[in-house]
Design a protein around this motif. Structure first.
Motif, PDB file in Angstrom:
ATOM      1  N   PRO A 234      13.572  20.828  -8.367  1.00  0.00           N
ATOM      2  CA  PRO A 234      12.549  19.780  -8.264  1.00  0.00           C
ATOM      3  C   PRO A 234      11.926  19.694  -6.877  1.00  0.00           C
ATOM      4  N   ALA A 235      10.725  19.182  -6.848  1.00  0.00           N
ATOM      5  CA  ALA A 235       9.969  19.045  -5.607  1.00  0.00           C
ATOM      6  C   ALA A 235      10.204  17.667  -5.002  1.00  0.00           C
ATOM      7  N   PHE A 236       9.522  17.415  -3.881  1.00  0.00           N
ATOM      8  CA  PHE A 236       9.615  16.104  -3.238  1.00  0.00           C
ATOM      9  C   PHE A 236       8.216  15.607  -2.898  1.00  0.00           C
ATOM     10  N   ALA A 237       8.104  14.296  -2.831  1.00  0.00           N
ATOM     11  CA  ALA A 237       6.855  13.664  -2.431  1.00  0.00           C
ATOM     12  C   ALA A 237       7.135  12.641  -1.342  1.00  0.00           C
ATOM     13  N   TYR A 238       6.218  12.560  -0.396  1.00  0.00           N
ATOM     14  CA  TYR A 238       6.283  11.588   0.698  1.00  0.00           C
ATOM     15  C   TYR A 238       5.024  10.746   0.678  1.00  0.00           C
ATOM     16  N   VAL A 239       5.191   9.443   0.771  1.00  0.00           N
ATOM     17  CA  VAL A 239       4.068   8.525   0.959  1.00  0.00           C
ATOM     18  C   VAL A 239       4.414   7.609   2.128  1.00  0.00           C
ATOM     19  N   ARG A 240       3.534   7.564   3.103  1.00  0.00           N
ATOM     20  CA  ARG A 240       3.779   6.713   4.273  1.00  0.00           C
ATOM     21  C   ARG A 240       4.012   5.274   3.843  1.00  0.00           C
ATOM     22  N   ASP A 241       4.949   4.625   4.496  1.00  0.00           N
ATOM     23  CA  ASP A 241       5.435   3.318   4.073  1.00  0.00           C
ATOM     24  C   ASP A 241       4.328   2.307   3.814  1.00  0.00           C
ATOM     25  N   ASP A 242       3.351   2.234   4.710  1.00  0.00           N
ATOM     26  CA  ASP A 242       2.329   1.202   4.565  1.00  0.00           C
ATOM     27  C   ASP A 242       1.326   1.515   3.460  1.00  0.00           C
ATOM     28  N   LEU A 243       1.399   2.729   2.880  1.00  0.00           N
ATOM     29  CA  LEU A 243       0.510   3.094   1.778  1.00  0.00           C
ATOM     30  C   LEU A 243       1.160   2.907   0.411  1.00  0.00           C
ATOM     31  N   LEU A 244       2.459   2.698   0.381  1.00  0.00           N
ATOM     32  CA  LEU A 244       3.168   2.634  -0.897  1.00  0.00           C
ATOM     33  C   LEU A 244       2.647   1.528  -1.800  1.00  0.00           C
ATOM     34  N   ALA A 245       2.304   0.397  -1.210  1.00  0.00           N
ATOM     35  CA  ALA A 245       1.804  -0.714  -2.021  1.00  0.00           C
ATOM     36  C   ALA A 245       0.344  -0.536  -2.411  1.00  0.00           C
ATOM     37  N   GLU A 246      -0.381   0.285  -1.631  1.00  0.00           N
ATOM     38  CA  GLU A 246      -1.816   0.471  -1.878  1.00  0.00           C
ATOM     39  C   GLU A 246      -2.095   1.524  -2.945  1.00  0.00           C
ATOM     40  N   LEU A 247      -1.332   2.603  -2.931  1.00  0.00           N
ATOM     41  CA  LEU A 247      -1.606   3.719  -3.825  1.00  0.00           C
ATOM     42  C   LEU A 247      -0.908   3.534  -5.168  1.00  0.00           C
ATOM     43  N   ARG A 248      -1.567   3.980  -6.224  1.00  0.00           N
ATOM     44  CA  ARG A 248      -0.979   3.897  -7.556  1.00  0.00           C
ATOM     45  C   ARG A 248      -1.097   5.269  -8.216  1.00  0.00           C
ATOM     46  N   GLN A 249       0.045   5.882  -8.419  1.00  0.00           N
ATOM     47  CA  GLN A 249       0.034   7.231  -9.000  1.00  0.00           C
ATOM     48  C   GLN A 249      -0.316   7.155 -10.488  1.00  0.00           C
ATOM     49  N   PRO A 250      -0.953   8.203 -11.037  1.00  0.00           N
ATOM     50  CA  PRO A 250      -1.585   8.094 -12.352  1.00  0.00           C
ATOM     51  C   PRO A 250      -0.694   8.385 -13.554  1.00  0.00           C
ATOM     52  N   ILE A 251       0.495   8.948 -13.352  1.00  0.00           N
ATOM     53  CA  ILE A 251       1.332   9.310 -14.499  1.00  0.00           C
ATOM     54  C   ILE A 251       2.378   8.211 -14.678  1.00  0.00           C
ATOM     55  N   GLN A 252       2.049   7.245 -15.497  1.00  0.00           N
ATOM     56  CA  GLN A 252       2.854   6.034 -15.637  1.00  0.00           C
ATOM     57  C   GLN A 252       3.960   6.255 -16.675  1.00  0.00           C
ATOM     58  N   GLY A 253       5.178   6.439 -16.199  1.00  0.00           N
ATOM     59  CA  GLY A 253       6.315   6.663 -17.082  1.00  0.00           C
ATOM     60  C   GLY A 253       7.370   5.592 -16.897  1.00  0.00           C
TER      61      GLY A 253
END
Length: 401
Positions: A234-253
């Protein structure tokens, strides 16, 4: 020419080679595509199947498996990514995670219509961004890079404007091994109000990375190259802390839901990095990462980088001595500060040479149109092994001529 046995004798990381499973391969020079398995990995997999899976069955989820995407992500972030806790998850493939983050990024900049990418970026990244651009009616701005080098900050500065939503490049170019100046490019992108997405697949585990310090917004990478996670790990993803609440990833599971086991109507994303998850985590495929992160933490990424630079410099020394006189060109940076962990050699006909090398137990890889990549992995490759492999390339080319 430098004696490889002397280099091995002086190698402070030489003992780590004993941690890998032995094979009959003469010279493995493709660690930048698929890392070797560790002895500890085989032991952990057997223990996991016999004791955790067979012994705990469904109870394993409540024991610890449920948290592995986060806890392993935090550990990877600390050891290899320069990322504080709560910003990294292990899940999916690089392609899927790249799509998630890229889509989230352009959706977060809805009035901007452009994405910057270079023409020689890894195919997955280009293809995914082409698809997103088609979905969202966006324009891809293609930057042409020197094929022996890679993306330069000045090239980004020349084309970026306030209509750019996302800037996406690879930290280490998959063909040339060019090591991009991440911090400088981030600064240029942020000054224009754009987000950045970096592919770390050819750098993680071989090159020191400081995502927090460099101001990276988003990053993805695989774990089967220098992290030795195994085929399709498996791969990994990083999102900067202050962006976590702003961004919404599109594959809702269901795994990314704030309360997965309520299984109620409507999607409500979990807070923090857990919201990046979608489906059931690939627990079995995560097991090898435990072993490799132990090893990488013990060795230290700084020492790994020093060994990597010495290996690639030795590959260039051998190429200059043996192969350049036979018509081979060096298609990688000479400056070690701008070179990742692999070296690319160019000569028409290398595609026909590859099979003969593999038959003799020497395993580099080939990238079209005419590039032979030499990718020694710092913790598993000796200088003698590199010397042996390069000498066979020389011998086969000499016979061909």
């Amino acid at each position: 020419m430098t004696d490889p046995t002397a280099l091995d004798a002086a190698d402070p990381l030489a003992a780590y080679r004993d941690q890998f499973l032995a094979t009959d391969v003469v010279s493995y020079l493709d660690g930048n595509s698929l890392g070797r398995p560790l002895k500890a990995t085989a032991e952990l997999m057997d223990e996991f199947i016999r004791e955790q899976w067979a012994g705990r069955l469904i109870r394993g989820w409540t024991d610890e498996w449920w948290e592995w995407p986060i806890t392993l992500g935090d550990r990877l972030g600390s050891i290899a990514l320069g990322a504080a806790n709560g910003q990294v998850v292990i899940a999916d493939s690089t392609t899927v995670l790249f799509y998630k983050l890229a889509r989230a990024a352009v959706d977060a900049r809805p009035h901007r219509r452009k994405i910057l990418i270079d023409q020689d970026n890894f195919p997955t990244d280009r293809y995914v961004l082409e698809g997103i651009a088609a979905e969202r009616g966006l324009e891809l701005v293609w930057i042409t890079t020197d094929p022996v080098a890679g993306i330069e900050p000045a090239q980004v500065a020349d084309v970026i404007d306030d209509d750019v939503a996302l800037v996406s490049f690879s930290h280490v170019a998959y063909r040339s091994g060019w090591l991009a100046d991440v911090a400088a490019i981030n600064e240029i992108a942020h000054a224009a109000g754009a987000l950045t997405l970096w592919d770390l697949s050819h750098s993680v585990g071989a090159v020191p990375i400081e995502l927090d310090e460099w101001g990276v917004d988003l990053a993805v990478g695989c774990t089967y190259k220098y992290l030795n996670g195994g085929p399709g790990s498996p791969a990994f993803a990083y999102v900067r802390d202050d962006l976590l609440a702003e961004l919404r990833q599109p594959i809702q599971g269901w795994i990314g839901h704030r309360a997965s086991f309520e299984m109620g109507p409507g999607y409500e994303p979990a807070k923090g990095a857990r919201g990046l998850l979608s489906g059931t985590p690939p627990i079995l495929a995560m097991v090898p990462l435990h072993a490799n992160l132990d090893m990488l933490e013990s060795a230290g990424i700084a020492a790994v980088r020093q060994k990597s630079q010495r290996l690639s410099a030795y590959a260039l020394e051998l190429a200059d001595e043996w192969l350049v006189p036979l018509g081979v060109a060096i298609a990688s940076p000479r400056d070690p500060a701008r070179r990742g962990g692999h070296v690319t050699l160019q000569k028409p006909g290398f595609d026909t040479l590859l099979e003969r090398l593999w038959e003799r137990g020497v395993l580099p890889d080939y990238r079209r149109p005419d590039g032979l990549r030499i990718g020694p992995a710092p913790l598993s490759t000796s200088f003698t092994e590199l010397h042996t492999g390069m000498s066979l390339v020389r011998d086969l080319l000499s016979r061909a001529d």
